[in-house]
Design an enzyme around this catalytic site. Structure first.
Site, PDB file in Angstrom:
ATOM      1  N   GLU A  89     -55.214 -23.917   2.738  1.00 12.33           N
ATOM      2  CA  GLU A  89     -54.440 -23.718   3.956  1.00 12.33           C
ATOM      3  C   GLU A  89     -55.329 -23.451   5.159  1.00 12.33           C
ATOM      4  O   GLU A  89     -56.451 -22.984   5.052  1.00 12.33           O
ATOM      5  CB  GLU A  89     -53.415 -22.599   3.772  1.00 12.33           C
ATOM      6  CG  GLU A  89     -53.980 -21.240   3.463  1.00 12.33           C
ATOM      7  CD  GLU A  89     -52.870 -20.194   3.311  1.00 12.33           C
ATOM      8  OE1 GLU A  89     -52.276 -20.134   2.232  1.00 12.33           O
ATOM      9  OE2 GLU A  89     -52.624 -19.444   4.264  1.00 12.33           O
ATOM     10  N   CYS A 102     -58.153 -21.389  11.942  1.00 12.91           N
ATOM     11  CA  CYS A 102     -58.729 -20.563  10.884  1.00 12.91           C
ATOM     12  C   CYS A 102     -58.782 -21.437   9.644  1.00 12.91           C
ATOM     13  O   CYS A 102     -57.747 -21.903   9.166  1.00 12.91           O
ATOM     14  CB  CYS A 102     -57.831 -19.346  10.669  1.00 12.91           C
ATOM     15  SG  CYS A 102     -58.310 -18.350   9.250  1.00 12.91           S
ATOM     16  N   CYS A 109     -61.277 -17.739  -4.388  1.00 13.63           N
ATOM     17  CA  CYS A 109     -62.398 -16.898  -3.970  1.00 13.63           C
ATOM     18  C   CYS A 109     -62.801 -16.032  -5.150  1.00 13.63           C
ATOM     19  O   CYS A 109     -61.955 -15.633  -5.937  1.00 13.63           O
ATOM     20  CB  CYS A 109     -61.953 -16.003  -2.815  1.00 13.63           C
ATOM     21  SG  CYS A 109     -63.260 -14.970  -2.110  1.00 13.63           S
ATOM     22  N   CYS A 113     -61.197  -8.961  -3.537  1.00  9.82           N
ATOM     23  CA  CYS A 113     -60.933  -7.752  -2.753  1.00  9.82           C
ATOM     24  C   CYS A 113     -59.524  -7.234  -3.066  1.00  9.82           C
ATOM     25  O   CYS A 113     -58.608  -8.023  -3.315  1.00  9.82           O
ATOM     26  CB  CYS A 113     -61.075  -8.054  -1.261  1.00  9.82           C
ATOM     27  SG  CYS A 113     -62.758  -8.531  -0.808  1.00  9.82           S
ATOM     28  N   CYS A 116     -56.422  -8.692  -0.913  1.00  3.69           N
ATOM     29  CA  CYS A 116     -56.413 -10.089  -0.462  1.00  3.69           C
ATOM     30  C   CYS A 116     -55.797 -11.014  -1.502  1.00  3.69           C
ATOM     31  O   CYS A 116     -56.107 -10.923  -2.688  1.00  3.69           O
ATOM     32  CB  CYS A 116     -57.844 -10.519  -0.150  1.00  3.69           C
ATOM     33  SG  CYS A 116     -57.983 -12.227   0.422  1.00  3.69           S
ATOM     34  N   GLY A 161     -61.633 -17.884   0.814  1.00  2.87           N
ATOM     35  CA  GLY A 161     -63.015 -18.128   0.417  1.00  2.87           C
ATOM     36  C   GLY A 161     -64.006 -17.250   1.138  1.00  2.87           C
ATOM     37  O   GLY A 161     -63.703 -16.654   2.166  1.00  2.87           O
ATOM     38  N   GLU A 162     -65.193 -17.156   0.547  1.00  4.80           N
ATOM     39  CA  GLU A 162     -66.280 -16.373   1.131  1.00  4.80           C
ATOM     40  C   GLU A 162     -67.365 -17.362   1.589  1.00  4.80           C
ATOM     41  O   GLU A 162     -68.047 -17.968   0.753  1.00  4.80           O
ATOM     42  CB  GLU A 162     -66.810 -15.379   0.090  1.00  4.80           C
ATOM     43  CG  GLU A 162     -68.134 -14.726   0.433  1.00  4.80           C
ATOM     44  CD  GLU A 162     -68.196 -14.091   1.826  1.00  4.80           C
ATOM     45  OE1 GLU A 162     -67.220 -13.453   2.259  1.00  4.80           O
ATOM     46  OE2 GLU A 162     -69.235 -14.256   2.494  1.00  4.80           O
ATOM     47  N   SER A 193     -66.759 -15.072   9.108  1.00  4.00           N
ATOM     48  CA  SER A 193     -66.493 -13.746   8.558  1.00  4.00           C
ATOM     49  C   SER A 193     -66.993 -13.648   7.127  1.00  4.00           C
ATOM     50  O   SER A 193     -66.749 -14.540   6.312  1.00  4.00           O
ATOM     51  CB  SER A 193     -64.980 -13.496   8.598  1.00  4.00           C
ATOM     52  OG  SER A 193     -64.669 -12.225   8.092  1.00  4.00           O
ATOM     53  N   SER A 216     -66.471  -8.013   7.140  1.00  2.00           N
ATOM     54  CA  SER A 216     -65.273  -7.338   6.647  1.00  2.00           C
ATOM     55  C   SER A 216     -65.712  -5.993   6.079  1.00  2.00           C
ATOM     56  O   SER A 216     -66.255  -5.928   4.983  1.00  2.00           O
ATOM     57  CB  SER A 216     -64.608  -8.196   5.577  1.00  2.00           C
ATOM     58  OG  SER A 216     -64.138  -9.375   6.173  1.00  2.00           O
ATOM     59  N   LEU A 217     -65.492  -4.961   6.854  1.00  2.00           N
ATOM     60  CA  LEU A 217     -65.995  -3.639   6.461  1.00  2.00           C
ATOM     61  C   LEU A 217     -64.912  -2.872   5.700  1.00  2.00           C
ATOM     62  O   LEU A 217     -65.096  -2.500   4.559  1.00  2.00           O
ATOM     63  CB  LEU A 217     -66.441  -2.895   7.729  1.00  2.00           C
ATOM     64  CG  LEU A 217     -67.354  -1.703   7.545  1.00  2.00           C
ATOM     65  CD1 LEU A 217     -68.616  -2.061   6.776  1.00  2.00           C
ATOM     66  CD2 LEU A 217     -67.725  -1.120   8.924  1.00  2.00           C
ATOM     67  N   ASN A 292     -51.618  -7.028   5.912  1.00  2.00           N
ATOM     68  CA  ASN A 292     -50.506  -7.918   5.568  1.00  2.00           C
ATOM     69  C   ASN A 292     -50.149  -7.616   4.122  1.00  2.00           C
ATOM     70  O   ASN A 292     -51.007  -7.729   3.239  1.00  2.00           O
ATOM     71  CB  ASN A 292     -50.961  -9.377   5.650  1.00  2.00           C
ATOM     72  CG  ASN A 292     -50.704  -9.981   7.008  1.00  2.00           C
ATOM     73  OD1 ASN A 292     -49.599  -9.906   7.522  1.00  2.00           O
ATOM     74  ND2 ASN A 292     -51.735 -10.570   7.571  1.00  2.00           N
ATOM     75  N   CYS A 335     -53.329 -14.069   4.343  1.00  2.00           N
ATOM     76  CA  CYS A 335     -54.291 -15.058   3.885  1.00  2.00           C
ATOM     77  C   CYS A 335     -54.028 -15.493   2.446  1.00  2.00           C
ATOM     78  O   CYS A 335     -53.991 -14.683   1.549  1.00  2.00           O
ATOM     79  CB  CYS A 335     -55.698 -14.450   3.920  1.00  2.00           C
ATOM     80  SG  CYS A 335     -55.942 -13.284   5.240  1.00  2.00           S
TER      81      CYS A 335
HETATM   82  N1  SAH Z   1     -64.358 -13.835   2.715  1.00  2.00           N
HETATM   83  C1  SAH Z   1     -64.496 -13.629   4.121  1.00  2.00           C
HETATM   84  C2  SAH Z   1     -63.518 -14.398   4.968  1.00  2.00           C
HETATM   85  C3  SAH Z   1     -62.091 -14.523   4.525  1.00  2.00           C
HETATM   86  S1  SAH Z   1     -60.988 -13.196   4.741  1.00  2.00           S
HETATM   87  C4  SAH Z   1     -64.436 -12.154   4.431  1.00  2.00           C
HETATM   88  O1  SAH Z   1     -64.255 -11.360   3.529  1.00  2.00           O
HETATM   89  O2  SAH Z   1     -64.610 -11.776   5.591  1.00  2.00           O
HETATM   90  C5  SAH Z   1     -60.711 -13.006   6.454  1.00  2.00           C
HETATM   91  C6  SAH Z   1     -60.343 -11.586   6.809  1.00  2.00           C
HETATM   92  O3  SAH Z   1     -58.983 -11.279   6.403  1.00  2.00           O
HETATM   93  C7  SAH Z   1     -61.233 -10.576   6.131  1.00  2.00           C
HETATM   94  O4  SAH Z   1     -61.584  -9.568   7.017  1.00  2.00           O
HETATM   95  C8  SAH Z   1     -60.327 -10.067   5.035  1.00  2.00           C
HETATM   96  O5  SAH Z   1     -60.761  -8.847   4.549  1.00  2.00           O
HETATM   97  C9  SAH Z   1     -58.974 -10.049   5.728  1.00  2.00           C
HETATM   98  N2  SAH Z   1     -57.821  -9.954   4.829  1.00  2.00           N
HETATM   99  C10 SAH Z   1     -57.679 -10.453   3.598  1.00  2.00           C
HETATM  100  N3  SAH Z   1     -56.476 -10.138   3.072  1.00  2.00           N
HETATM  101  C11 SAH Z   1     -55.835  -9.417   4.013  1.00  2.00           C
HETATM  102  C12 SAH Z   1     -54.562  -8.789   4.068  1.00  2.00           C
HETATM  103  N4  SAH Z   1     -53.713  -8.831   3.055  1.00  2.00           N
HETATM  104  N5  SAH Z   1     -54.235  -8.136   5.200  1.00  2.00           N
HETATM  105  C13 SAH Z   1     -55.097  -8.095   6.239  1.00  2.00           C
HETATM  106  N6  SAH Z   1     -56.306  -8.651   6.244  1.00  2.00           N
HETATM  107  C14 SAH Z   1     -56.690  -9.306   5.132  1.00  2.00           C
END
Ligand code: SAH
Length: 345
Positions: A89, A102, A109, A113, A116, A161-162, A193, A216-217, A292, A335
């Site tokens: 997507e 985006c 992935c 996390c 996610c 994806g990362e 990111s 992504s901290l 989300n 996402c």
């Molecule tokens: N893998 C990369 C890029 C993809 S995620 C990364 O980790 O940065 C893009 C952003 O969306 C990241 O900051 C991720 O942590 C965040 N994200 C993923 N799932 C989410 C959710 N359910 N709600 C809010 N942000 C989310």
């Protein structure tokens, strides 16, 4: 599967066509056509004999739009089919300065996390550079843009994806994207990111690819971060912060930290204070995102009011920060969720 010509740089296309005894301008025509989003049947400038020869052995587009949802605020969510039937997507957000897409960089992935949807089924496969480019050119074309008058002006690598787990293809994609003969999107208009695979940051530095680098901290200390993000065990916060500083020093560009607010996990006053300590001392910006909701994950979003308080603590402590606007909330959630729904999860 046939090789994919959208994976090729202009120089590689020139070499390919030279080997077939063709003139160099043919390569340029092909490259332009691919970046316009055209497939074989529409590449009228290429010449029939050459086209027949090439199309027998090569594909030129790696993605097709299979579904498009348009939100009340103009946000468009696209589902793209890849040639092997996998679905990814991409989302186009409309802003006053232009449109941002985006894109996904992998199918699934492997980072898993805790909040996610993209990592729920693990990694299926990497996207090739041409497939990532395909997401951009297909949306650009769907929104009636071309390479002269672009409908897509900005790209963020923040879909499924990362990116640093697929560095070679991502870096080639960036080069295809900024090719002056194609979409010519400057890396100033690209955000990448990462969850913190620091070797990728050093490769960007070595390759002098100066994007807006976003980390992504999501937590101000290793205890909380390791609970949310398995990658933190391999690359704890100190390593991530050191890599962010190296990138700033090499590029001169402010780095961004994404911080998703999750109720009761990382949204206390103490967390805000610790976060402020962490990101001070060099040019940074904190993007707060209210979680989300993902039903498989069971975590709850921080309330809006609490998010505002969290923001105020950061601001009072000298941190540049904003709460990210949610867009397209009426068409699908977080996402990776639209894809999961489409493939029947
Ligand atoms: N893998 C990369 C890029 C993809 S995620 C990364 O980790 O940065 C893009 C952003 O969306 C990241 O900051 C991720 O942590 C965040 N994200 C993923 N799932 C989410 C959710 N359910 N709600 C809010 N942000 C989310």
């Amino acid at each position: 599967m046939k090789p994919l010509l959208s994976d090729y740089t202009l120089e590689q296309l020139q070499a390919l066509l030279a080997a077939l005894g063709e003139k160099p301008f043919r390569a340029r025509q092909l490259f332009e056509g691919i970046q316009q989003g055209k497939d074989w049947d529409e590449l009228t400038n290429v010449g029939k004999a050459l086209k027949d020869k090439l199309s027998a052995e090569y594909d030129c587009q790696g993605v097709k739009i299979v579904q498009k949802l348009v939100s009340k605020d103009g946000t468009c969510k696209y589902l793209f089919a890849l040639r092997d039937g996998n679905i990814i997507e991409g989302v186009v957000m409309r802003y006053h300065y232009g449109n941002t897409i985006c894109i996904s960089t992998q199918v699934g992935c492997r980072m898993n996390c805790g909040f996610c949807a993209s990592g729920i089924d693990g990694l299926v496969r990497n996207l090739s550079a041409g497939e990532m480019l395909g997401e951009v050119v297909a949306a650009n074309r769907d929104l009636e843009g071309d390479i002269k008058k672009r409908a897509i002006t900005n790209v963020v690598l923040m879909g499924s994806g990362e990116p640093m787990d697929n560095y070679d293809n991502v870096s080639l994609f960036l080069r295809l994207l900024m090719a002056p003969e194609g979409l010519n999107i400057s890396l100033r208009n690209v955000s990448l990111s990462t969850c913190g695979l620091v070797s990728g940051v050093d490769r960007l530095i070595a390759d002098k690819l100066w994007v807006t680098l976003t980390f992504s901290l999501h937590a101000p200390n290793d205890r909380i971060r390791s609970g949310l993000m398995p990658v933190n065990k391999a690359h704890p916060i100190a390593e991530v912060m050191a890599a962010a500083k190296r990138y700033f020093e090499a590029s001169g560009r402010r780095v961004v930290f994404e911080y998703t607010l999750i109720k009761g996990q990382n949204d206390s006053d103490q967390c805000a204070l610790e976060l402020a300590q962490l990101v001070r001392g060099f040019p940074t910006h904190v993007n707060l995102i209210v979680l989300n909701y993902v039903k498989e994950k069971g975590l709850q979003a921080t309330a809006r009011e609490r998010a505002k308080e969290f923001l105020q603590i950061l601001e009072k402590n000298g941190v540049s920060a904003t709460i990210r606007r949610t867009m397209g909330a009426d068409i699908e959630g977080a996402c990776g969720q639209l894809r999961r729904k489409y493939i029947g999860n």
